[in-house]
Write a protein that holds these residues in place. Structure first.
Motif, mmCIF file in Angstrom:
data_model
loop_
_atom_site.group_PDB
_atom_site.id
_atom_site.type_symbol
_atom_site.label_atom_id
_atom_site.label_comp_id
_atom_site.label_asym_id
_atom_site.label_seq_id
_atom_site.Cartn_x
_atom_site.Cartn_y
_atom_site.Cartn_z
ATOM 1 N N UNK A 101 0.818 -1.217 0.000
ATOM 2 C CA UNK A 101 0.000 0.000 0.000
ATOM 3 C C UNK A 101 0.845 1.257 0.000
ATOM 4 N N UNK A 102 2.038 1.181 0.623
ATOM 5 C CA UNK A 102 2.950 2.326 0.600
ATOM 6 C C UNK A 102 4.351 1.812 0.884
ATOM 7 N N UNK A 103 5.350 2.669 0.659
ATOM 8 C CA UNK A 103 6.721 2.262 0.915
ATOM 9 C C UNK A 103 6.984 2.087 2.413
ATOM 10 N N UNK A 104 6.100 2.581 3.234
ATOM 11 C CA UNK A 104 6.275 2.470 4.682
ATOM 12 C C UNK A 104 5.663 1.187 5.248
ATOM 13 N N UNK A 105 4.928 0.468 4.404
ATOM 14 C CA UNK A 105 4.247 -0.735 4.873
ATOM 15 C C UNK A 105 4.795 -1.968 4.168
ATOM 16 N N UNK A 106 4.741 -3.114 4.828
ATOM 17 C CA UNK A 106 5.180 -4.358 4.179
ATOM 18 C C UNK A 106 4.138 -4.849 3.183
ATOM 19 N N UNK A 107 4.545 -5.791 2.333
ATOM 20 C CA UNK A 107 3.572 -6.433 1.445
ATOM 21 C C UNK A 107 2.513 -7.158 2.279
ATOM 22 N N UNK A 108 1.292 -7.072 1.844
ATOM 23 C CA UNK A 108 0.182 -7.719 2.526
ATOM 24 C C UNK A 108 -0.621 -8.523 1.518
ATOM 25 N N UNK A 109 -1.096 -9.696 1.941
ATOM 26 C CA UNK A 109 -1.908 -10.529 1.056
ATOM 27 C C UNK A 109 -3.385 -10.204 1.255
ATOM 28 N N UNK A 110 -4.052 -9.955 0.161
ATOM 29 C CA UNK A 110 -5.482 -9.679 0.183
ATOM 30 C C UNK A 110 -6.219 -10.776 -0.584
ATOM 31 N N UNK A 111 -7.471 -11.019 -0.167
ATOM 32 C CA UNK A 111 -8.301 -12.040 -0.804
ATOM 33 C C UNK A 111 -9.575 -11.404 -1.344
ATOM 34 N N UNK A 112 -10.044 -11.951 -2.456
ATOM 35 C CA UNK A 112 -11.354 -11.598 -2.949
ATOM 36 C C UNK A 112 -12.420 -12.370 -2.204
ATOM 37 N N UNK A 113 -13.680 -12.097 -2.548
ATOM 38 C CA UNK A 113 -14.799 -12.724 -1.835
ATOM 39 C C UNK A 113 -15.117 -14.117 -2.365
ATOM 40 N N UNK A 114 -14.561 -14.474 -3.494
ATOM 41 C CA UNK A 114 -14.784 -15.798 -4.063
ATOM 42 C C UNK A 114 -15.886 -15.803 -5.108
ATOM 43 N N UNK A 115 -15.736 -16.694 -6.086
ATOM 44 C CA UNK A 115 -16.760 -16.876 -7.110
ATOM 45 C C UNK A 115 -16.951 -18.376 -7.333
ATOM 46 N N UNK A 116 -18.204 -18.786 -7.402
ATOM 47 C CA UNK A 116 -18.511 -20.217 -7.507
ATOM 48 C C UNK A 116 -18.352 -20.688 -8.940
ATOM 49 N N UNK A 117 -17.650 -21.796 -9.106
ATOM 50 C CA UNK A 117 -17.553 -22.493 -10.393
ATOM 51 C C UNK A 117 -18.112 -23.894 -10.190
#
Length: 121
Positions: A101-117
Motif C-alpha cells: 500500500x505504501x513504501x512504509x508498509x510491508x507487502x500484505x496478502x489480500x483475498x477476494x470474496x470468491x466466485x462459484x464455479x
C-alpha cells in the motif's frame, strides 16, 4: 482500503470453458504476485495458479495444460482461463494479491470474496 473483486464464475458442462477475472481497486503502490486458489466442499483451500509481476507462472499439477493465468498490470487485473473443465474443478475460486500500500508498509496478502464455479451436466 484495498479490494479484490472476482467475476466470471458460473455453471458449465464438463469439457466447457470459463474465464475468471479479478480486479484490484483502492489505494496501493504496487501489486506483486497475484493468484487463484480454490476450495471445494469439505476440502482445504488449494493453490490453482500464480503469476508474479514479472510474469513468472506456477500451476497446480491438476490444472496444467487446461488452465491459463494472465494479468494486465495496467488494469490491475488477473485472469484465469479454464478449459476442458472437469467435475472435480467444482469449487469456490478465490483471487489473491500480494500488495504494497505504501513504501512504509510491508507487502500484505489480500483475498477476494470468491466466485462459484460448478462443472456439471
Amino acid at each position: 482500503q484495498v479490494q479484490l473483486v472476482e467475476s466470471g464464475g458460473g455453471l458449465v458442462q464438463p469439457g466447457g470453458s470459463l474465464r475468471l477475472s479479478c480486479a484490484a481497486s483502492g489505494s496501493f503502490r504496487t501489486i506483486n504476485a497475484m493468484g487463484w486458489y480454490r476450495q471445494a466442499p469439505g476440502k482445504q483451500r488449494e493453490l490453482v495458479a500464480t503469476i508474479t509481476s514479472g510474469g513468472s507462472i506456477n500451476y497446480a499439477d491438476s490444472v496444467k495444460g487446461r488452465f491459463t493465468i494472465s494479468r494486465d498490470n495496467a488494469k490491475n487485473t488477473v485472469y484465469l482461463q479454464m478449459n476442458s473443465l472437469k467435475s472435480e474443478d467444482t469449487a469456490v475460486y478465490y483471487c489473491n494479491g500480494e500488495i504494497r500500500r505504501s513504501i512504509l508498509l510491508p507487502n500484505t496478502y489480500y483475498w477476494g470474496q470468491g466466485t462459484q464455479v460448478t462443472v456439471s451436466s
